[in-house]
Design a protein around this motif. Structure first.
Motif, mmCIF file in Angstrom:
data_model
loop_
_atom_site.group_PDB
_atom_site.id
_atom_site.type_symbol
_atom_site.label_atom_id
_atom_site.label_comp_id
_atom_site.label_asym_id
_atom_site.label_seq_id
_atom_site.Cartn_x
_atom_site.Cartn_y
_atom_site.Cartn_z
ATOM 1 N N ALA A 83 -5.227 -7.793 6.978
ATOM 2 C CA ALA A 83 -4.912 -8.611 8.041
ATOM 3 C C ALA A 83 -3.251 -9.372 7.768
ATOM 4 C CB ALA A 83 -6.089 -9.414 8.317
ATOM 5 N N ALA A 84 -2.998 -9.426 6.511
ATOM 6 C CA ALA A 84 -1.979 -10.226 6.263
ATOM 7 C C ALA A 84 -0.800 -9.490 6.198
ATOM 8 C CB ALA A 84 -2.059 -11.053 4.606
ATOM 9 N N GLY A 85 -1.100 -7.846 6.242
ATOM 10 C CA GLY A 85 0.008 -7.190 6.149
ATOM 11 C C GLY A 85 0.203 -6.169 5.035
ATOM 12 N N PHE A 86 -0.573 -6.398 4.058
ATOM 13 C CA PHE A 86 -0.686 -5.467 2.939
ATOM 14 C C PHE A 86 -1.222 -4.075 3.561
ATOM 15 C CE2 PHE A 86 -0.474 -9.726 1.373
ATOM 16 C CZ PHE A 86 0.363 -9.357 0.150
ATOM 17 N N ASN A 87 -0.097 -3.114 3.460
ATOM 18 C CA ASN A 87 -0.784 -1.607 3.960
ATOM 19 C C ASN A 87 -1.168 -0.736 2.918
ATOM 20 O OD1 ASN A 87 2.038 -1.687 3.311
ATOM 21 N ND2 ASN A 87 2.653 -1.584 5.429
ATOM 22 N N HIS A 88 -0.868 -1.031 1.778
ATOM 23 C CA HIS A 88 -1.116 -0.196 0.586
ATOM 24 C C HIS A 88 -1.820 -1.104 -0.627
ATOM 25 C CE1 HIS A 88 -0.125 2.509 -3.097
ATOM 26 N NE2 HIS A 88 -1.434 2.932 -2.475
ATOM 27 N N ILE A 89 -3.152 -0.754 -0.757
ATOM 28 C CA ILE A 89 -4.005 -1.582 -1.687
ATOM 29 C C ILE A 89 -4.613 -0.677 -2.512
ATOM 30 C CG2 ILE A 89 -6.027 -3.229 -1.834
ATOM 31 C CD1 ILE A 89 -5.454 -3.912 1.084
ATOM 32 N N VAL A 90 -4.565 -1.012 -3.769
ATOM 33 C CA VAL A 90 -4.925 -0.177 -5.112
ATOM 34 C C VAL A 90 -6.227 -1.021 -5.455
ATOM 35 C CG1 VAL A 90 -4.741 0.790 -7.245
ATOM 36 C CG2 VAL A 90 -2.881 0.840 -5.561
ATOM 37 N N VAL A 91 -7.379 -0.531 -5.849
ATOM 38 C CA VAL A 91 -8.609 -0.894 -6.267
ATOM 39 C C VAL A 91 -8.994 -0.248 -7.516
ATOM 40 C CG1 VAL A 91 -10.902 -1.526 -6.133
ATOM 41 C CG2 VAL A 91 -9.308 -1.772 -4.029
#
Length: 310
Positions: free
Chosen positions: A60-68
């Motif tokens: 929602a904040a605009g982070f379009n690539h997230i690694v977990v």
């Protein structure tokens, strides 16, 4: 191999590409025995896994690539994230620690600033603002810090980290576990070896490198590290004592958060606050200040208080 990009040099407020990583591989030893059955980032917060809520908030904040990253009970993390778009799962066959996990991620991230957060915290820090403050600054690393006496150990001067050895100093601050990193500072960390990222940061300071420290004291922050922390967080949310994430607001209607598919027996008494997932609650049960997970079965006549029931 990382993808090189020129976007880092633009330094404009409207960056369209933002990447983040959630550290979710740890064993959660402070939350034993519960973390034997579920990895800490998947502990439910008002009946939703904290990890999913964190991802929703980042996107929602605009982070379009997230690694977990994941290691402990990795199959559970894989199952939960299986349908999440924009998320890359980094499985670690051996535990790599915060430093090793971040170093391994260089293979799947772009050459852009990387927002990093621990997977076991609830906070109201503006992640987008933190990211842009880093981009607009001149430091390769920005730590979000605050005054939290339980964890204070950092010495900070004029927005710059001076030392990690400030425990006991009345002016010391605490690291929130939220930071923005230029990937190049991760390159000296040995690949596929266990390490703590703080040791890398100590080395940067020893080599006269600079680390920004951005104070975020005006935000709420909770480390969901112990059983009592976990219960207190629920009590504070259900009692409207702390700010609530937008992703959770629809659940904050009364001091009692009960899943629609929970089976509640006859003459069940609920006191102060409680959170009940898709569980089965017997007859003549009393529940107060407790969290009951999905699939739990509470026997007839039970009295439960200040407890996590799994």
């Amino acid at each position: 191999m990382r993808v090189s990009s020129s976007r880092r040099g633009l330094r404009i407020p409207g960056i369209r590409f933002m990447q983040a990583m959630i550290l979710a591989a740890g064993f959660g030893t402070r939350l034993l025995p519960y973390s034997t059955y579920r990895p800490k980032p998947l502990f439910p917060l008002l009946n939703s896994p904290l990890l999913l809520l964190t991802i929703d908030r980042m996107q929602a904040a605009g982070f379009n690539h997230i690694v977990v990253n994941c290691h402990h009970l990795c199959e559970q993390v894989k199952e939960v994230l299986g349908k999440c778009s924009g998320v890359t799962l980094q499985e670690e066959e051996v535990i790599l620690g915060t430093g090793g996990g971040l170093r391994r991620a260089l293979d799947v991230i772009d050459d852009e600033p990387l927002l990093v957060t621990n997977g076991d915290i609830y906070h109201t820090v503006d992640l987008k603002n933190l990211y842009h403050r880093h981009v607009d600054g001149d430091f390769p690393l920005t730590l979000a810090v605050h005054d939290c006496p339980r964890f204070n150990s950092l010495l900070v001067n004029n927005g710059q980290l001076c030392s990690f050895e400030g425990a006991g100093n009345p002016s010391a601050l605490a690291f929130t576990g939220i930071q923005v990193i230029d990937p190049k500072i991760l390159e000296p960390i040995p690949l596929n070896a266990q390490s703590c990222i703080i040791e890398r940061y100590r080395r940067i300071l020893a080599e006269k490198g600079e680390i920004a420290a951005l104070r975020v004291d005006h935000n709420h922050w909770t480390d969901m590290g112990t059983e009592q922390d976990y219960l207190d967080l629920h009590g504070a949310l259900l009692g409207n004592k702390i700010p609530c994430w937008m992703e959770l607001q629809s659940r904050i209607t009364t001091p009692f958060c009960i899943d629609d598919k929970a089976v509640i027996g006859k003459k069940v008494t609920m006191k102060e606050w409680c959170c009940i997932g898709r569980a089965q609650i017997g007859d003549n049960v009393t529940i107060s200040r407790s969290v009951i997970w999905d699939d739990a079965v509470v026997a007839d006549g039970s009295s439960i208080s200040d407890a996590i029931v799994i």
